[in-house]
Design an enzyme around this catalytic site. Structure first.
Site, PDB file in Angstrom:
ATOM      1  N   ILE A  85       0.852  -1.198   0.000  1.00 26.57           N
ATOM      2  CA  ILE A  85       0.000   0.000   0.000  1.00 26.57           C
ATOM      3  C   ILE A  85       0.885   1.245   0.000  1.00 26.57           C
ATOM      4  O   ILE A  85       2.068   1.168   0.325  1.00 26.57           O
ATOM      5  CB  ILE A  85      -0.919   0.063   1.246  1.00 26.57           C
ATOM      6  CG1 ILE A  85      -0.087   0.020   2.552  1.00 26.57           C
ATOM      7  CG2 ILE A  85      -1.966  -1.033   1.224  1.00 26.57           C
ATOM      8  CD1 ILE A  85      -0.871   0.383   3.798  1.00 26.57           C
ATOM      9  N   GLN A 141      11.772   8.603  -2.906  1.00 26.28           N
ATOM     10  CA  GLN A 141      10.790   9.426  -3.622  1.00 26.28           C
ATOM     11  C   GLN A 141      10.151  10.418  -2.654  1.00 26.28           C
ATOM     12  O   GLN A 141       9.684  10.029  -1.578  1.00 26.28           O
ATOM     13  CB  GLN A 141       9.704   8.531  -4.241  1.00 26.28           C
ATOM     14  CG  GLN A 141       8.575   9.281  -4.917  1.00 26.28           C
ATOM     15  CD  GLN A 141       9.054  10.184  -6.052  1.00 26.28           C
ATOM     16  OE1 GLN A 141       9.933   9.813  -6.836  1.00 26.28           O
ATOM     17  NE2 GLN A 141       8.514  11.394  -6.130  1.00 26.28           N
ATOM     18  N   TYR A 147       7.081   4.637   2.387  1.00 23.65           N
ATOM     19  CA  TYR A 147       7.100   3.601   1.334  1.00 23.65           C
ATOM     20  C   TYR A 147       8.531   3.313   0.880  1.00 23.65           C
ATOM     21  O   TYR A 147       8.925   2.149   0.724  1.00 23.65           O
ATOM     22  CB  TYR A 147       6.242   4.107   0.170  1.00 23.65           C
ATOM     23  CG  TYR A 147       6.034   3.158  -0.972  1.00 23.65           C
ATOM     24  CD1 TYR A 147       5.075   2.150  -0.914  1.00 23.65           C
ATOM     25  CD2 TYR A 147       6.767   3.292  -2.155  1.00 23.65           C
ATOM     26  CE1 TYR A 147       4.858   1.298  -1.994  1.00 23.65           C
ATOM     27  CE2 TYR A 147       6.556   2.446  -3.235  1.00 23.65           C
ATOM     28  CZ  TYR A 147       5.602   1.449  -3.155  1.00 23.65           C
ATOM     29  OH  TYR A 147       5.399   0.619  -4.227  1.00 23.65           O
TER      30      TYR A 147
HETATM   31  N1  LIG Z   1       1.849  -0.011  -9.394  1.00 24.48           N
HETATM   32  C1  LIG Z   1       3.099   0.403  -9.420  1.00 24.48           C
HETATM   33  O1  LIG Z   1       3.479   1.286 -10.187  1.00 24.48           O
HETATM   34  C2  LIG Z   1       4.124  -0.223  -8.535  1.00 24.48           C
HETATM   35  C3  LIG Z   1       5.444   0.167  -8.707  1.00 24.48           C
HETATM   36  C4  LIG Z   1       6.424  -0.399  -7.916  1.00 24.48           C
HETATM   37  C5  LIG Z   1       6.069  -1.342  -6.968  1.00 24.48           C
HETATM   38  N2  LIG Z   1       4.779  -1.697  -6.819  1.00 24.48           N
HETATM   39  C6  LIG Z   1       4.471  -2.683  -5.800  1.00 24.48           C
HETATM   40  O2  LIG Z   1       3.799  -3.763  -6.420  1.00 24.48           O
HETATM   41  C7  LIG Z   1       2.897  -4.355  -5.487  1.00 24.48           C
HETATM   42  C8  LIG Z   1       1.509  -4.407  -6.112  1.00 24.48           C
HETATM   43  O3  LIG Z   1       1.102  -3.084  -6.428  1.00 24.48           O
HETATM   44  P1  LIG Z   1      -0.234  -2.793  -7.270  1.00 24.48           P
HETATM   45  O4  LIG Z   1       0.015  -1.519  -7.978  1.00 24.48           O
HETATM   46  O5  LIG Z   1      -0.645  -3.977  -8.035  1.00 24.48           O
HETATM   47  O6  LIG Z   1      -1.259  -2.507  -6.065  1.00 24.48           O
HETATM   48  P2  LIG Z   1      -2.842  -2.530  -6.066  1.00 24.48           P
HETATM   49  O7  LIG Z   1      -3.399  -2.507  -7.445  1.00 24.48           O
HETATM   50  O8  LIG Z   1      -3.237  -1.446  -5.113  1.00 24.48           O
HETATM   51  O9  LIG Z   1      -3.181  -3.960  -5.414  1.00 24.48           O
HETATM   52  C9  LIG Z   1      -2.708  -4.231  -4.138  1.00 24.48           C
HETATM   53  C10 LIG Z   1      -3.046  -5.636  -3.727  1.00 24.48           C
HETATM   54  O10 LIG Z   1      -2.505  -5.838  -2.400  1.00 24.48           O
HETATM   55  C11 LIG Z   1      -3.538  -6.254  -1.530  1.00 24.48           C
HETATM   56  N3  LIG Z   1      -3.318  -5.764  -0.170  1.00 24.48           N
HETATM   57  C12 LIG Z   1      -3.142  -4.496   0.241  1.00 24.48           C
HETATM   58  N4  LIG Z   1      -2.989  -4.457   1.583  1.00 24.48           N
HETATM   59  C13 LIG Z   1      -3.097  -5.752   2.023  1.00 24.48           C
HETATM   60  C14 LIG Z   1      -3.050  -6.370   3.280  1.00 24.48           C
HETATM   61  N5  LIG Z   1      -2.838  -5.666   4.407  1.00 24.48           N
HETATM   62  N6  LIG Z   1      -3.186  -7.705   3.339  1.00 24.48           N
HETATM   63  C15 LIG Z   1      -3.387  -8.449   2.223  1.00 24.48           C
HETATM   64  N7  LIG Z   1      -3.434  -7.909   0.993  1.00 24.48           N
HETATM   65  C16 LIG Z   1      -3.300  -6.571   0.887  1.00 24.48           C
HETATM   66  C17 LIG Z   1      -4.806  -5.711  -2.134  1.00 24.48           C
HETATM   67  O11 LIG Z   1      -5.914  -6.411  -1.641  1.00 24.48           O
HETATM   68  P3  LIG Z   1      -7.405  -5.779  -1.754  1.00 24.48           P
HETATM   69  O12 LIG Z   1      -7.795  -5.944  -3.191  1.00 24.48           O
HETATM   70  O13 LIG Z   1      -8.214  -6.608  -0.818  1.00 24.48           O
HETATM   71  O14 LIG Z   1      -7.305  -4.352  -1.359  1.00 24.48           O
HETATM   72  C18 LIG Z   1      -4.536  -5.896  -3.620  1.00 24.48           C
HETATM   73  O15 LIG Z   1      -4.813  -7.231  -3.991  1.00 24.48           O
HETATM   74  C19 LIG Z   1       2.981  -3.510  -4.223  1.00 24.48           C
HETATM   75  O16 LIG Z   1       3.877  -4.091  -3.309  1.00 24.48           O
HETATM   76  C20 LIG Z   1       3.536  -2.207  -4.718  1.00 24.48           C
HETATM   77  O17 LIG Z   1       4.193  -1.499  -3.700  1.00 24.48           O
HETATM   78  C21 LIG Z   1       3.785  -1.148  -7.577  1.00 24.48           C
END
Ligand SMILES: NC(=O)c1ccc[n+]([C@@H]2O[C@H](COP(=O)([O-])OP(=O)(O)OC[C@H]3O[C@@H](n4cnc5c(N)ncnc54)[C@H](OP(=O)(O)O)[C@@H]3O)[C@@H](O)[C@H]2O)c1
Length: 241
Positions: A85, A141, A147
């Site tokens: 998150i 960042q 984060y």
């Molecule tokens: N998007 C980017 O640009 C980006 C870049 C670099 C790194 N990342 C990393 O990649 C990963 C995925 O990001 P995303 O963009 O796909 O995020 P997202 O679309 O917001 O999805 C997040 C997922 O994590 C789950 N989640 C959040 N808090 C949780 C908790 N306490 N317990 C269990 N599950 C939880 C959510 O479940 P719910 O559906 O139930 O909420 C959802 O399935 C993260 O670690 C993020 O930091 C993302």
């Protein structure tokens, strides 16, 4: 025999792409999620991948969730720590809650998830752990001191556990995605994205969740057996180290 894979945050965004790609690669996949039942049920109906709800920031919940998955699918061979998150704000306005929520969900979750499965992996002499960090853990960042700290912590954790686990046939690696077009990034104001972020990405676009999923499939495969403690950067050239 099909490997058993657990993907945290596996029902939306990057995690959903990872769960689907591991399933397509022949794994028996379990997708964890935190609270969005609607998205999880939609994902399950579309993919047939079973979903399991618990909060990765809580150790007991992780231990119980993993026990349930092991009872239903078998011992965990592959663990993808993807759930994460953001609670973005400048540090001088950050609340203790914004700090601890991000640290606990993104970083403490690695302890909570790895600890219950590591002994079994050591006994079976096989394991693949892939931690989804971030470009912002590598470069820092503005507005993300919580984060960036959590994501940098993931990289240290990855290297330490990789050293401890190498002789047991377990690899531990991290992937640092750049900006990927998911709901997490859609939370960034459109003008900030278009004026400040995309111009910094040499390939000129956001990444696709599937582009990260393909990296995970490789690091989770038998083919990657000599790669451990590494950080795979997938950011469209935004930050090169
Ligand atoms: N998007 C980017 O640009 C980006 C870049 C670099 C790194 N990342 C990393 O990649 C990963 C995925 O990001 P995303 O963009 O796909 O995020 P997202 O679309 O917001 O999805 C997040 C997922 O994590 C789950 N989640 C959040 N808090 C949780 C908790 N306490 N317990 C269990 N599950 C939880 C959510 O479940 P719910 O559906 O139930 O909420 C959802 O399935 C993260 O670690 C993020 O930091 C993302």
């Amino acid at each position: 025999m099909a490997r058993v894979a657990v993907v945290t945050g596996g029902t939306r965004g990057i995690g959903a792409a990872i769960a689907k790609a591991l399933s397509a690669a022949g794994c028996k996949v379990a997708a964890n999620y935190g609270g969005n039942d609607e998205a999880a049920q939609k994902f399950k109906a579309a993919t047939g991948i079973p979903v399991f709800k618990w909060d990765v920031s809580a150790y007991e919940a992780c231990a119980a969730g993993l026990k349930k998955i092991e009872a239903e699918l078998g011992p965990v061979d592959i663990l993808v720590n993807n759930a994460g998150i953001t609670r973005d704000t400048m540090f001088h306005r950050m609340t203790p809650e914004q700090w601890t929520q991000v640290i606990n969900t993104n970083l403490s979750s690695l302890f909570n998830m790895c600890r219950p499965v590591i002994e079994g992996m050591r006994q079976r002499k096989f394991g693949r752990i892939v931690n989804i960090s971030s470009v912002n853990g590598q470069k820092g960042q503005m507005g993300q001191s919580n984060y960036s700290a959590a994501k940098a912590g993931e990289l240290g954790f990855t290297k330490a556990l990789a050293q401890e686990s190498a002789k047991s046939g377990i690899t531990v690696n991290a992937i640092c995605p750049g900006y990927i077009g998911t709901e997490m990034v859609q939370a960034v104001p459109k003008d900030v994205l278009e004026k400040n972020i995309i111009p910094q990405i040499p390939v000129g676009r956001l990444g696709e969740p599937e582009e990260i999923a393909r990296c995970v499939v490789f690091l989770a495969s038998d083919d990657s057996s000599f790669i451990t403690g590494s950080t795979l950067t997938a950011n469209g050239g935004q930050y090169m180290i």
